[in-house]
Design a protein around this motif. Structure first.
Motif, mmCIF file in Angstrom:
data_model
loop_
_atom_site.group_PDB
_atom_site.id
_atom_site.type_symbol
_atom_site.label_atom_id
_atom_site.label_comp_id
_atom_site.label_asym_id
_atom_site.label_seq_id
_atom_site.Cartn_x
_atom_site.Cartn_y
_atom_site.Cartn_z
ATOM 1 N N ASN A 138 -18.896 -61.670 -57.389
ATOM 2 C CA ASN A 138 -17.841 -61.043 -56.609
ATOM 3 C C ASN A 138 -18.381 -59.977 -55.658
ATOM 4 O O ASN A 138 -19.201 -59.150 -56.038
ATOM 5 C CB ASN A 138 -16.828 -60.418 -57.563
ATOM 6 C CG ASN A 138 -15.525 -60.081 -56.893
ATOM 7 O OD1 ASN A 138 -15.283 -60.441 -55.748
ATOM 8 N ND2 ASN A 138 -14.678 -59.370 -57.615
ATOM 9 N N TYR A 186 -15.207 -54.721 -52.609
ATOM 10 C CA TYR A 186 -14.837 -53.856 -51.487
ATOM 11 C C TYR A 186 -13.373 -53.471 -51.685
ATOM 12 O O TYR A 186 -12.641 -54.135 -52.427
ATOM 13 C CB TYR A 186 -15.061 -54.543 -50.133
ATOM 14 C CG TYR A 186 -14.295 -55.828 -49.930
ATOM 15 C CD1 TYR A 186 -12.963 -55.824 -49.505
ATOM 16 C CD2 TYR A 186 -14.898 -57.053 -50.168
ATOM 17 C CE1 TYR A 186 -12.265 -57.004 -49.330
ATOM 18 C CE2 TYR A 186 -14.198 -58.237 -49.988
ATOM 19 C CZ TYR A 186 -12.883 -58.205 -49.569
ATOM 20 O OH TYR A 186 -12.188 -59.367 -49.393
ATOM 21 N N ARG A 211 -9.818 -53.768 -51.468
ATOM 22 C CA ARG A 211 -9.002 -54.911 -51.058
ATOM 23 C C ARG A 211 -7.976 -54.552 -49.980
ATOM 24 O O ARG A 211 -7.556 -55.405 -49.225
ATOM 25 C CB ARG A 211 -8.302 -55.539 -52.261
ATOM 26 C CG ARG A 211 -9.253 -56.133 -53.297
ATOM 27 C CD ARG A 211 -10.138 -57.215 -52.706
ATOM 28 N NE ARG A 211 -10.870 -57.915 -53.752
ATOM 29 C CZ ARG A 211 -12.158 -58.200 -53.704
ATOM 30 N NH1 ARG A 211 -12.869 -57.854 -52.664
ATOM 31 N NH2 ARG A 211 -12.743 -58.841 -54.685
ATOM 32 N N GLU A 212 -7.589 -53.274 -49.897
ATOM 33 C CA GLU A 212 -6.630 -52.890 -48.859
ATOM 34 C C GLU A 212 -7.208 -53.057 -47.454
ATOM 35 O O GLU A 212 -6.479 -53.145 -46.469
ATOM 36 C CB GLU A 212 -6.113 -51.462 -49.061
ATOM 37 C CG GLU A 212 -7.163 -50.378 -48.974
ATOM 38 C CD GLU A 212 -7.834 -50.070 -50.311
ATOM 39 O OE1 GLU A 212 -8.614 -49.106 -50.355
ATOM 40 O OE2 GLU A 212 -7.590 -50.791 -51.304
ATOM 41 N N GLU A 216 -8.422 -55.697 -46.342
ATOM 42 C CA GLU A 216 -8.105 -57.053 -45.889
ATOM 43 C C GLU A 216 -6.940 -57.063 -44.899
ATOM 44 O O GLU A 216 -6.775 -58.011 -44.147
ATOM 45 C CB GLU A 216 -7.801 -57.966 -47.080
ATOM 46 C CG GLU A 216 -9.031 -58.259 -47.896
ATOM 47 C CD GLU A 216 -8.773 -59.107 -49.130
ATOM 48 O OE1 GLU A 216 -7.589 -59.267 -49.534
ATOM 49 O OE2 GLU A 216 -9.752 -59.611 -49.703
#
Length: 186
Positions: A156, A159, A161-162, A164
């Protein structure tokens, strides 16, 4: 110079999107069946009989994927008396939640199950069961979708995820923070 590049890139992308959307609409008008949430990257090649193709829900088709639903090779054999009536047509069906990688060729009569991944540059010569990952020429079994999911989790990329929600911020974060690690030599 950068501004000119961005303008040219935007024009090129807009042109490709227009051709892609027209191609899909024409294929649907000719009988192509598509489910909900189809994502197509680039311009698809649905062949000359799109009415023989059925695509499920939540399917992603990468660039340069070709659907071959008949054998043009009969142009040779129909000139030989013994084989003059030989023809090859086949339906192609793609199940739900499936990814077809870039440059893949789907041959007549194949069915791809649900929850499948077909690796880029593959040639699918036979049907593929649900929940599996296939790739190569001809496409062969690589692993189950569960095994693939476990590999993704094990490798994985962490980072926030927000990020994205904002592609340029995500690109900057990955550019700066992705480690310089590579797969081992086999």
């Amino acid at each position: 110079m950068l501004l000119l590049y961005r303008i040219i890139l935007k024009i090129h992308t807009s042109y490709q999107d227009l051709i892609k959307n027209i191609t899909i609409k024409l294929a649907v008008n000719r009988g192509l069946k598509i489910g909900k949430n189809l994502f197509v990257q680039g311009i698809p090649n649905f062949g000359s009989e799109p009415y023989l193709i059925e695509i499920g829900d939540n399917v992603t088709i990468a660039e340069d994927v070709s659907f071959i639903n008949h054998g043009g090779d009969a142009r040779v054999t129909k000139n030989i008396e013994k084989y003059k009536d030989g023809r090859n047509f086949g339906r192609i069906k793609i199940g739900n939640n499936t990814f077809i990688g870039k440059g893949t060729i789907l041959l007549p009569g194949v069915q791809i199950g649900n929850n499948c991944i077909i690796g880029s540059l593959s040639t699918v010569t036979h049907s593929i069961p649900s929940n599996s990952v296939f790739g190569g020429i001809p496409a062969k079994f690589i692993c189950s979708i569960d095994q693939y999911g476990e590999k993704l989790l094990a490798n994985n990329v962490i980072y926030p995820r927000e990020l994205e929600k904002n592609r340029s911020q995500l690109d900057n974060y990955i550019r700066e923070n992705l480690p310089h690690t590579y797969k081992p030599v086999k």
